[in-house]
Design a protein around this motif. Structure first.
Motif, PDB file in Angstrom:
ATOM      1  N   LEU A  39       0.837  -1.208   0.000  1.00  0.00           N
ATOM      2  CA  LEU A  39       0.000   0.000   0.000  1.00  0.00           C
ATOM      3  C   LEU A  39       0.865   1.249   0.000  1.00  0.00           C
ATOM      4  CD1 LEU A  39      -2.744   1.428   0.178  1.00  0.00           C
ATOM      5  CD2 LEU A  39      -2.597   1.191   2.673  1.00  0.00           C
ATOM      6  N   MET A  40       1.938   1.213   0.759  1.00  0.00           N
ATOM      7  CA  MET A  40       2.839   2.363   0.815  1.00  0.00           C
ATOM      8  C   MET A  40       3.478   2.619  -0.543  1.00  0.00           C
ATOM      9  SD  MET A  40       4.549   1.542   4.511  1.00  0.00           S
ATOM     10  CE  MET A  40       5.631   2.949   4.521  1.00  0.00           C
ATOM     11  N   VAL A  41       3.934   1.566  -1.199  1.00  0.00           N
ATOM     12  CA  VAL A  41       4.580   1.710  -2.505  1.00  0.00           C
ATOM     13  C   VAL A  41       3.570   2.114  -3.571  1.00  0.00           C
ATOM     14  CG1 VAL A  41       5.795   0.443  -4.322  1.00  0.00           C
ATOM     15  CG2 VAL A  41       6.452   0.122  -1.932  1.00  0.00           C
ATOM     16  N   GLN A  42       2.404   1.487  -3.566  1.00  0.00           N
ATOM     17  CA  GLN A  42       1.385   1.790  -4.575  1.00  0.00           C
ATOM     18  C   GLN A  42       0.882   3.225  -4.450  1.00  0.00           C
ATOM     19  OE1 GLN A  42       0.107   0.230  -7.244  1.00  0.00           O
ATOM     20  NE2 GLN A  42       1.677  -1.330  -6.940  1.00  0.00           N
ATOM     21  N   SER A  43       0.682   3.702  -3.233  1.00  0.00           N
ATOM     22  CA  SER A  43       0.200   5.081  -3.076  1.00  0.00           C
ATOM     23  C   SER A  43       1.224   6.063  -3.620  1.00  0.00           C
ATOM     24  CB  SER A  43      -0.117   5.379  -1.611  1.00  0.00           C
ATOM     25  OG  SER A  43       1.064   5.378  -0.831  1.00  0.00           O
ATOM     26  N   SER A  44       2.477   5.770  -3.419  1.00  0.00           N
ATOM     27  CA  SER A  44       3.526   6.634  -3.960  1.00  0.00           C
ATOM     28  C   SER A  44       3.546   6.576  -5.487  1.00  0.00           C
ATOM     29  CB  SER A  44       4.875   6.214  -3.391  1.00  0.00           C
ATOM     30  OG  SER A  44       5.893   7.031  -3.905  1.00  0.00           O
ATOM     31  N   GLU A  45       3.435   5.376  -6.034  1.00  0.00           N
ATOM     32  CA  GLU A  45       3.448   5.226  -7.496  1.00  0.00           C
ATOM     33  C   GLU A  45       2.245   5.902  -8.148  1.00  0.00           C
ATOM     34  OE1 GLU A  45       3.792   1.080  -8.416  1.00  0.00           O
ATOM     35  OE2 GLU A  45       5.877   0.976  -7.723  1.00  0.00           O
ATOM     36  N   TRP A  46       1.097   5.826  -7.520  1.00  0.00           N
ATOM     37  CA  TRP A  46      -0.120   6.397  -8.103  1.00  0.00           C
ATOM     38  C   TRP A  46      -0.177   7.914  -7.996  1.00  0.00           C
ATOM     39  CZ3 TRP A  46      -3.727   2.583  -5.124  1.00  0.00           C
ATOM     40  CH2 TRP A  46      -3.726   1.341  -5.761  1.00  0.00           C
ATOM     41  N   LEU A  47       0.299   8.469  -6.889  1.00  0.00           N
ATOM     42  CA  LEU A  47       0.035   9.874  -6.608  1.00  0.00           C
ATOM     43  C   LEU A  47       1.231  10.813  -6.777  1.00  0.00           C
ATOM     44  CD1 LEU A  47      -2.274   9.366  -3.514  1.00  0.00           C
ATOM     45  CD2 LEU A  47      -2.951   9.963  -5.831  1.00  0.00           C
ATOM     46  N   THR A  48       2.432  10.290  -6.911  1.00  0.00           N
ATOM     47  CA  THR A  48       3.591  11.174  -7.022  1.00  0.00           C
ATOM     48  C   THR A  48       3.549  12.017  -8.293  1.00  0.00           C
ATOM     49  OG1 THR A  48       4.972   9.710  -5.703  1.00  0.00           O
ATOM     50  CG2 THR A  48       6.104  11.266  -7.126  1.00  0.00           C
ATOM     51  N   GLN A  49       3.349  11.386  -9.427  1.00  0.00           N
ATOM     52  CA  GLN A  49       3.376  12.117 -10.699  1.00  0.00           C
ATOM     53  C   GLN A  49       2.268  13.168 -10.800  1.00  0.00           C
ATOM     54  OE1 GLN A  49       3.491   9.672 -14.185  1.00  0.00           O
ATOM     55  NE2 GLN A  49       3.854  11.384 -15.539  1.00  0.00           N
ATOM     56  N   PRO A  50       1.006  12.847 -10.474  1.00  0.00           N
ATOM     57  CA  PRO A  50      -0.018  13.905 -10.530  1.00  0.00           C
ATOM     58  C   PRO A  50       0.271  15.062  -9.580  1.00  0.00           C
ATOM     59  CG  PRO A  50      -1.063  11.766 -10.328  1.00  0.00           C
ATOM     60  CD  PRO A  50       0.397  11.545 -10.181  1.00  0.00           C
ATOM     61  N   THR A  51       0.824  14.755  -8.405  1.00  0.00           N
ATOM     62  CA  THR A  51       1.146  15.805  -7.445  1.00  0.00           C
ATOM     63  C   THR A  51       2.221  16.731  -7.997  1.00  0.00           C
ATOM     64  OG1 THR A  51       0.577  14.321  -5.621  1.00  0.00           O
ATOM     65  CG2 THR A  51       1.897  16.248  -5.079  1.00  0.00           C
ATOM     66  N   ILE A  52       3.241  16.162  -8.606  1.00  0.00           N
ATOM     67  CA  ILE A  52       4.322  16.968  -9.169  1.00  0.00           C
ATOM     68  C   ILE A  52       3.827  17.804 -10.346  1.00  0.00           C
ATOM     69  CG2 ILE A  52       6.519  16.836 -10.415  1.00  0.00           C
ATOM     70  CD1 ILE A  52       7.191  14.426  -8.596  1.00  0.00           C
ATOM     71  N   ILE A  53       3.004  17.225 -11.195  1.00  0.00           N
ATOM     72  CA  ILE A  53       2.472  17.963 -12.350  1.00  0.00           C
ATOM     73  C   ILE A  53       1.610  19.135 -11.883  1.00  0.00           C
ATOM     74  CG2 ILE A  53       0.856  17.812 -14.301  1.00  0.00           C
ATOM     75  CD1 ILE A  53       1.955  14.933 -14.723  1.00  0.00           C
ATOM     76  N   LEU A  54       0.742  18.892 -10.908  1.00  0.00           N
ATOM     77  CA  LEU A  54      -0.093  19.981 -10.391  1.00  0.00           C
ATOM     78  C   LEU A  54       0.752  21.051  -9.711  1.00  0.00           C
ATOM     79  CD1 LEU A  54      -3.059  17.851  -9.069  1.00  0.00           C
ATOM     80  CD2 LEU A  54      -3.181  19.576 -10.866  1.00  0.00           C
ATOM     81  N   SER A  55       1.822  20.651  -9.050  1.00  0.00           N
ATOM     82  CA  SER A  55       2.726  21.631  -8.441  1.00  0.00           C
ATOM     83  C   SER A  55       3.391  22.494  -9.502  1.00  0.00           C
ATOM     84  CB  SER A  55       3.803  20.921  -7.615  1.00  0.00           C
ATOM     85  OG  SER A  55       3.235  20.216  -6.561  1.00  0.00           O
ATOM     86  N   ALA A  56       3.779  21.868 -10.598  1.00  0.00           N
ATOM     87  CA  ALA A  56       4.384  22.626 -11.695  1.00  0.00           C
ATOM     88  C   ALA A  56       3.373  23.594 -12.305  1.00  0.00           C
ATOM     89  CB  ALA A  56       4.912  21.677 -12.758  1.00  0.00           C
ATOM     90  N   VAL A  57       2.122  23.177 -12.410  1.00  0.00           N
ATOM     91  CA  VAL A  57       1.084  24.049 -12.967  1.00  0.00           C
ATOM     92  C   VAL A  57       0.873  25.269 -12.071  1.00  0.00           C
ATOM     93  CG1 VAL A  57      -1.390  24.230 -13.478  1.00  0.00           C
ATOM     94  CG2 VAL A  57      -0.095  22.237 -14.260  1.00  0.00           C
TER      95      VAL A  57
END
Length: 76
Positions: A39-57
């Motif tokens: 669960l820890m690994v999957q949550s990171s894999e699922w949510l890291t990229q969208p979080t970074i993209i939204l931060s860049a936006v």
């Protein structure tokens, strides 16, 4: 008109980014408590990229908004 659109985009992307980051941390804490490493690994894999993209936006939007007169600092 354009300033209002950028302000709205900034607000939405900021809130979404913070929500995704908080959700990722919450899921990782839950995974830690229940002992689920997957669960820890999957949550990171699922949510890291969208979080970074939204931060860049929202960062890019804030940079662009800095060129509008309402956001410039008065230099005296």
């Amino acid at each position: 008109m354009m300033q209002k659109v950028l302000e709205r985009l900034f607000t939405l992307s900021l809130v979404a980014s913070l929500t995704f980051a908080a959700l990722m941390i919450l899921l990782q804490v839950i995974g830690l408590v229940v002992g689920s490493g997957s669960l820890m690994v999957q949550s990171s894999e699922w949510l890291t990229q969208p979080t970074i993209i939204l931060s860049a936006v929202f960062s890019g939007t804030a940079f662009i908004l800095g060129y509008f007169p309402a956001y410039r600092e008065n230099k005296k």
